[in-house]
Design a protein around this motif. Structure first.
Motif, PDB file in Angstrom:
ATOM      1  N   ALA A  40       0.907  -1.177  -0.100  1.00 56.82           N
ATOM      2  CA  ALA A  40       0.091  -0.049   0.057  1.00 56.82           C
ATOM      3  C   ALA A  40       0.985   1.366   0.082  1.00 56.82           C
ATOM      4  O   ALA A  40       0.331   2.407  -0.548  1.00 56.82           O
ATOM      5  CB  ALA A  40      -1.004  -0.024   1.115  1.00 56.82           C
ATOM      6  N   SER A  41       1.988   1.007   0.773  1.00 53.01           N
ATOM      7  CA  SER A  41       2.767   2.350   0.882  1.00 53.01           C
ATOM      8  C   SER A  41       3.760   2.550  -0.670  1.00 53.01           C
ATOM      9  O   SER A  41       3.958   3.382  -0.982  1.00 53.01           O
ATOM     10  CB  SER A  41       3.946   2.065   1.614  1.00 53.01           C
ATOM     11  N   SER A  42       4.039   1.508  -1.276  1.00 52.51           N
ATOM     12  CA  SER A  42       4.482   1.580  -2.717  1.00 52.51           C
ATOM     13  C   SER A  42       4.076   2.789  -3.507  1.00 52.51           C
ATOM     14  O   SER A  42       4.662   3.589  -3.771  1.00 52.51           O
ATOM     15  CB  SER A  42       4.482   0.360  -3.199  1.00 52.51           C
ATOM     16  N   SER A  43       2.880   2.783  -3.817  1.00 50.90           N
ATOM     17  CA  SER A  43       2.379   3.795  -4.540  1.00 50.90           C
ATOM     18  C   SER A  43       2.222   5.132  -3.683  1.00 50.90           C
ATOM     19  O   SER A  43       2.628   6.212  -4.740  1.00 50.90           O
ATOM     20  CB  SER A  43       0.814   3.561  -4.973  1.00 50.90           C
ATOM     21  N   THR A  46       5.896   6.556  -4.486  1.00 50.92           N
ATOM     22  CA  THR A  46       6.207   6.819  -5.930  1.00 50.92           C
ATOM     23  C   THR A  46       5.422   8.239  -6.057  1.00 50.92           C
ATOM     24  O   THR A  46       6.411   9.145  -6.287  1.00 50.92           O
ATOM     25  CB  THR A  46       5.559   6.021  -6.936  1.00 50.92           C
ATOM     26  N   ASP A  47       4.531   8.553  -5.379  1.00 48.36           N
ATOM     27  CA  ASP A  47       3.749   9.722  -5.370  1.00 48.36           C
ATOM     28  C   ASP A  47       4.601  10.915  -4.617  1.00 48.36           C
ATOM     29  O   ASP A  47       4.459  11.795  -4.693  1.00 48.36           O
ATOM     30  CB  ASP A  47       2.407   9.807  -4.734  1.00 48.36           C
ATOM     31  N   ASP A  48       5.357  10.424  -3.434  1.00 49.28           N
ATOM     32  CA  ASP A  48       6.160  11.242  -2.700  1.00 49.28           C
ATOM     33  C   ASP A  48       7.543  11.720  -3.437  1.00 49.28           C
ATOM     34  O   ASP A  48       8.200  12.699  -2.948  1.00 49.28           O
ATOM     35  CB  ASP A  48       6.428  10.746  -1.334  1.00 49.28           C
ATOM     36  N   LEU A  49       7.859  10.962  -4.645  1.00 43.91           N
ATOM     37  CA  LEU A  49       9.201  11.481  -5.203  1.00 43.91           C
ATOM     38  C   LEU A  49       9.161  12.757  -5.974  1.00 43.91           C
ATOM     39  O   LEU A  49       8.037  12.870  -6.552  1.00 43.91           O
ATOM     40  CB  LEU A  49       9.542  10.339  -5.929  1.00 43.91           C
ATOM     41  N   ILE A  50      10.225  13.504  -5.777  1.00 39.00           N
ATOM     42  CA  ILE A  50       9.962  14.624  -6.441  1.00 39.00           C
ATOM     43  C   ILE A  50      11.314  14.920  -7.379  1.00 39.00           C
ATOM     44  O   ILE A  50      11.652  15.891  -8.241  1.00 39.00           O
ATOM     45  CB  ILE A  50      10.054  15.971  -5.728  1.00 39.00           C
ATOM     46  N   GLY A  51      12.080  13.896  -7.407  1.00 37.06           N
ATOM     47  CA  GLY A  51      13.451  13.751  -8.345  1.00 37.06           C
ATOM     48  C   GLY A  51      13.799  12.444  -8.177  1.00 37.06           C
ATOM     49  O   GLY A  51      13.617  11.604  -7.159  1.00 37.06           O
ATOM     50  N   SER A 149       8.496   7.103 -18.218  1.00 38.98           N
ATOM     51  CA  SER A 149       7.039   6.889 -18.952  1.00 38.98           C
ATOM     52  C   SER A 149       6.010   7.499 -17.725  1.00 38.98           C
ATOM     53  O   SER A 149       4.722   7.422 -17.955  1.00 38.98           O
ATOM     54  CB  SER A 149       6.537   5.756 -19.294  1.00 38.98           C
ATOM     55  N   HIS A 150       6.493   8.040 -16.647  1.00 40.31           N
ATOM     56  CA  HIS A 150       5.484   8.515 -15.569  1.00 40.31           C
ATOM     57  C   HIS A 150       5.053  10.035 -16.000  1.00 40.31           C
ATOM     58  O   HIS A 150       6.252  10.792 -16.362  1.00 40.31           O
ATOM     59  CB  HIS A 150       6.331   8.579 -14.328  1.00 40.31           C
ATOM     60  N   PRO A 151       3.890  10.337 -15.921  1.00 38.03           N
ATOM     61  CA  PRO A 151       3.603  11.686 -16.251  1.00 38.03           C
ATOM     62  C   PRO A 151       4.059  12.743 -15.478  1.00 38.03           C
ATOM     63  O   PRO A 151       3.947  13.661 -16.008  1.00 38.03           O
ATOM     64  CB  PRO A 151       2.018  11.707 -16.182  1.00 38.03           C
TER      65      PRO A 151
END
Length: 156
Positions: A40-43, A46-51, A149-151
Motif C-alpha cells: 500500500a505504501s509503494s504507490s 512513488t507519489d512522494d518522489l520529486i526527483g 514514462s511517468h507523467p
C-alpha cells in the motif's frame, strides 16, 4: 544529457548536507500484515518522489528525472560527492555492504540505495518524520527507469 560533474550547477539547494551511511543489519522477515502495508505504501512512495537519479557503480551520474516541483538538478552534484565520500570511507575502514545513505538538505532529502547494477538516489521533501524502514526496502527494489514514462517526471 548534460554531465552535472563536468558542468556543476550554480544553485546549491543542499547548503549543509548531513550524510548518514548505514551498513547492512539483520532484517527480520516481514509478516503478512507488514507486506500488505508495504504494498500500500509503494504507490504513496512513488507519489512522494520529486526527483530521482541513476548512478553507475563507480558513482558517476547516468540519468536523472525531475518534476515540475523540483526542476533544479544541482542536488545530483551533492549525491555524486556523497558517493565518493562513501567509497573512500568504505575502503579506508575496510567495510563491506553499503546499504543506504540519507542526505538532508534545507528543503529536500535524498535517499541513496545500492541496487544490483547501480546506485539510485530518490529525492523527497524534507520532513521532521523519521524515514521508515519500509521506504528503504521499497527503494532498494524500485526500478527508476519506470519514471521515463511517468507523467510527473521528465528525463534529463
Amino acid at each position: 544529457m548534460n554531465n552535472p560533474v563536468a558542468n556543476p550547477p550554480v544553485a546549491q539547494p543542499f547548503v549543509h548536507p548531513v550524510v548518514h551511511l548505514q551498513a547492512p543489519s539483520m532484517l527480520v522477515s516481514s509478516s503478512l500484515m507488514e507486506e500488505t502495508q508495504r504494498q500500500a505504501s509503494s504507490s504513496q512512495y512513488t507519489d512522494d518522489l520529486i526527483g530521482a537519479a541513476i548512478f553507475d557503480l563507480s558513482g558517476l551520474p547516468k540519468e536523472y528525472f525531475t518534476t515540475a516541483e523540483s526542476s533544479d538538478v544541482s542536488w545530483v552534484q551533492t549525491i555524486f560527492q556523497a558517493l565518493g565520500l562513501q567509497s573512500l570511507l568504505m575502503s579506508s575502514l575496510k567495510l563491506d555492504g553499503f546499504r543506504h545513505a540519507v542526505i538532508h538538505g534545507a528543503d529536500y532529502r535524498a535517499v541513496v540505495v545500492r541496487q544490483k547494477n547501480r546506485y539510485t538516489a530518490l529525492l523527497t521533501r524534507q520532513t521532521s518524520e523519521a524515514l521508515p524502514e519500509s521506504f528503504i526496502q521499497w527503494a532498494q527494489e524500485f526500478e527508476p527507469t519506470i519514471l521515463r514514462s511517468h507523467p510527473r517526471f521528465s528525463a534529463m
